[in-house]
Design a protein around this motif. Structure first.
Motif, mmCIF file in Angstrom:
data_model
loop_
_atom_site.group_PDB
_atom_site.id
_atom_site.type_symbol
_atom_site.label_atom_id
_atom_site.label_comp_id
_atom_site.label_asym_id
_atom_site.label_seq_id
_atom_site.Cartn_x
_atom_site.Cartn_y
_atom_site.Cartn_z
ATOM 1 N N ARG A 90 0.869 -1.182 0.000
ATOM 2 C CA ARG A 90 0.000 0.000 0.000
ATOM 3 C C ARG A 90 0.905 1.230 0.000
ATOM 4 O O ARG A 90 1.218 1.814 1.027
ATOM 5 C CB ARG A 90 -0.914 -0.015 1.220
ATOM 6 N N LYS A 91 1.326 1.627 -1.158
ATOM 7 C CA LYS A 91 2.289 2.719 -1.297
ATOM 8 C C LYS A 91 1.591 4.083 -1.297
ATOM 9 O O LYS A 91 0.531 4.248 -1.885
ATOM 10 C CB LYS A 91 3.069 2.544 -2.595
ATOM 11 N N PHE A 92 2.210 5.066 -0.616
ATOM 12 C CA PHE A 92 1.738 6.447 -0.634
ATOM 13 C C PHE A 92 2.876 7.342 -1.132
ATOM 14 O O PHE A 92 3.900 7.496 -0.460
ATOM 15 C CB PHE A 92 1.283 6.898 0.754
ATOM 16 N N GLU A 93 2.678 7.913 -2.311
ATOM 17 C CA GLU A 93 3.736 8.739 -2.904
ATOM 18 C C GLU A 93 4.037 9.955 -2.043
ATOM 19 O O GLU A 93 5.171 10.447 -2.029
ATOM 20 C CB GLU A 93 3.340 9.170 -4.315
ATOM 21 N N PHE A 167 6.150 -6.352 9.222
ATOM 22 C CA PHE A 167 4.761 -5.960 8.975
ATOM 23 C C PHE A 167 3.827 -6.442 10.074
ATOM 24 O O PHE A 167 2.610 -6.270 9.979
ATOM 25 C CB PHE A 167 4.319 -6.509 7.616
ATOM 26 N N LEU A 168 4.403 -7.041 11.118
ATOM 27 C CA LEU A 168 3.612 -7.445 12.277
ATOM 28 C C LEU A 168 3.688 -6.415 13.396
ATOM 29 O O LEU A 168 3.028 -6.564 14.429
ATOM 30 C CB LEU A 168 4.115 -8.799 12.802
ATOM 31 N N VAL A 169 4.504 -5.375 13.211
ATOM 32 C CA VAL A 169 4.693 -4.346 14.231
ATOM 33 C C VAL A 169 3.705 -3.209 14.005
ATOM 34 O O VAL A 169 3.717 -2.571 12.948
ATOM 35 C CB VAL A 169 6.133 -3.798 14.210
ATOM 36 N N ASP A 174 2.870 0.457 8.938
ATOM 37 C CA ASP A 174 2.179 1.392 8.054
ATOM 38 C C ASP A 174 3.165 2.329 7.352
ATOM 39 O O ASP A 174 2.942 2.707 6.195
ATOM 40 C CB ASP A 174 1.154 2.194 8.851
ATOM 41 N N LEU A 175 4.246 2.682 8.045
ATOM 42 C CA LEU A 175 5.274 3.510 7.417
ATOM 43 C C LEU A 175 5.992 2.717 6.331
ATOM 44 O O LEU A 175 6.229 3.237 5.226
ATOM 45 C CB LEU A 175 6.275 4.001 8.466
#
Length: 357
Positions: A90-93, A167-169, A174-175
């Motif tokens: 889930r990339k956010f430019e 990705f479990l943290v 999310d970052l």
């Protein structure tokens, strides 16, 4: 004794103590731009070293606060979202374009160099070397837009691969996702490289992983490749071309402790890596206000060079012999890339050889 004499006396005493301890202090008249670069590099290494622990602490604090219901809602949402790192991320430019990353880039500085064009109708598997202590060059080049990846490779997008455990943290995940991070599992890689789902996708994988970080020492380039063949199978299963990528200068930004393979420290590091998947490193760099010790990386240039793609024929059931043949061909391309480019980016290139284990 007036204040001027007291200040001169204190200055002399302070300098004497610094000389005895071998501390070289940063000048006080540095321009603001350099101060912001140092701040960016400091924030980044603190994020790498302590970010997960801080995220877990904040999650626990949230659960035990008067806003505990927000923690519960986040936990429920996270459990339903847990597989996103296997399905393209889930990339956010906006996050990849933060000014933070541009100051981080200029601190070393980091450069991105291409040696061949990439076809936007294909997907590519970038096999990146070396890992270094914390993959400073690859992070800047492929996890942010600070090096203008989209301009260097028109029509291409990029995802950087990391351990699935990150990705479990809570919150930290999310970052990583916003920066384009995805899991290193075969399922995740094949999803990203599937031409039915994506085109023009570059998937950046640090092949040597945490084990290779233990061999990161200034001026040395020792990479783990001989026993790494899983990425070859992924390339064959997907038909994605393999691209050798080498970050020259990566091993010079920290001065890790001496850890010979038969030493006690190395055995401890290997044991922790086997249990957690993460190598316990002790990065020695500089401090925020002095150049002698600390965890801030050193100002040493890194140049990430993207080599020529190796075309790989799609094979849904490759034999070991077929995998070995592609592996040997890729190894040769990596060595050729290193030998061809090292003179441009390593001052002592005549004395540096690529060691493959």
């Amino acid at each position: 004794m007036d204040w001027h004499q007291i200040l001169r006396l204190f200055s002399t005493w302070f300098q004497t103590i610094s000389d005895v301890l071998g501390v070289q202090w940063a000048p006080t008249n540095l321009p603001m731009n350099r101060r912001l670069q140092t701040l960016a590099a400091t924030g980044w290494i603190c994020l790498v070293l302590f970010g997960e622990a801080l995220a877990i602490y904040l999650a626990i604090q949230l659960l035990y606060s008067s806003y505990w219901f927000l923690g519960i809602l986040y936990a429920v949402w996270m459990l339903n979202d847990i597989e996103i790192c296997q399905r393209g991320g889930r990339k956010f430019e906006w996050v990849r374009n933060w000014s933070w990353w541009r100051y981080y880039r200029d601190y070393f500085p980091i450069k991105l160099v291409k040696t061949a064009e990439l076809d936007p109708s294909k997907n590519y598997l970038f096999a990146c070397f070396p890992h270094g202590v914390v993959s400073s060059g690859a992070f800047g080049a492929f996890a942010t837009n600070a090096l203008d990846f989209y301009k260097v490779f028109p029509g291409m997008t990029c995802n950087m691969i990391t351990l699935g455990g990150h990705f479990l943290v809570p919150f930290f995940r999310d970052l990583i996702l916003a920066l384009g991070g995805c899991s290193s599992s075969r399922e995740s890689l094949l999803h990203l490289l599937d031409l039915k789902k994506y085109q023009g996708k570059c998937v950046a994988l640090i092949v040597g992983g945490a084990a290779e970080a233990l061999d990161s020492h200034p001026g040395e380039y020792k990479v783990i490749l001989s026993r790494r063949k899983g990425f070859i199978r992924v390339a064959m299963l997907s038909g994605a071309p393999l691209v050798p990528v080498f970050s020259f200068g990566e091993t010079d930004v920290f001065r890790p402790l001496n850890n010979p393979e038969d030493g006690l420290l190395r055995r401890f590091q290997e044991k922790v890596r086997q249990i957690t998947g993460i190598s316990p490193m002790f990065p020695i760099g500089r401090g925020v206000f002095q150049y002698s010790f600390g965890v801030v990386p050193l100002r040493s240039p890194i140049t990430t060079v993207v080599g020529t793609p190796l075309e790989v024929k799609k094979n849904l059931d490759p034999s070991q012999e077929e995998v070995d043949a592609v592996h040997a061909e890729f190894t040769q391309k990596l060595v050729e890339l290193f030998d061809k480019e090292k003179a441009k980016y390593l001052p002592n290139h005549k004395n540096v050889k690529l060691v493959i284990t």
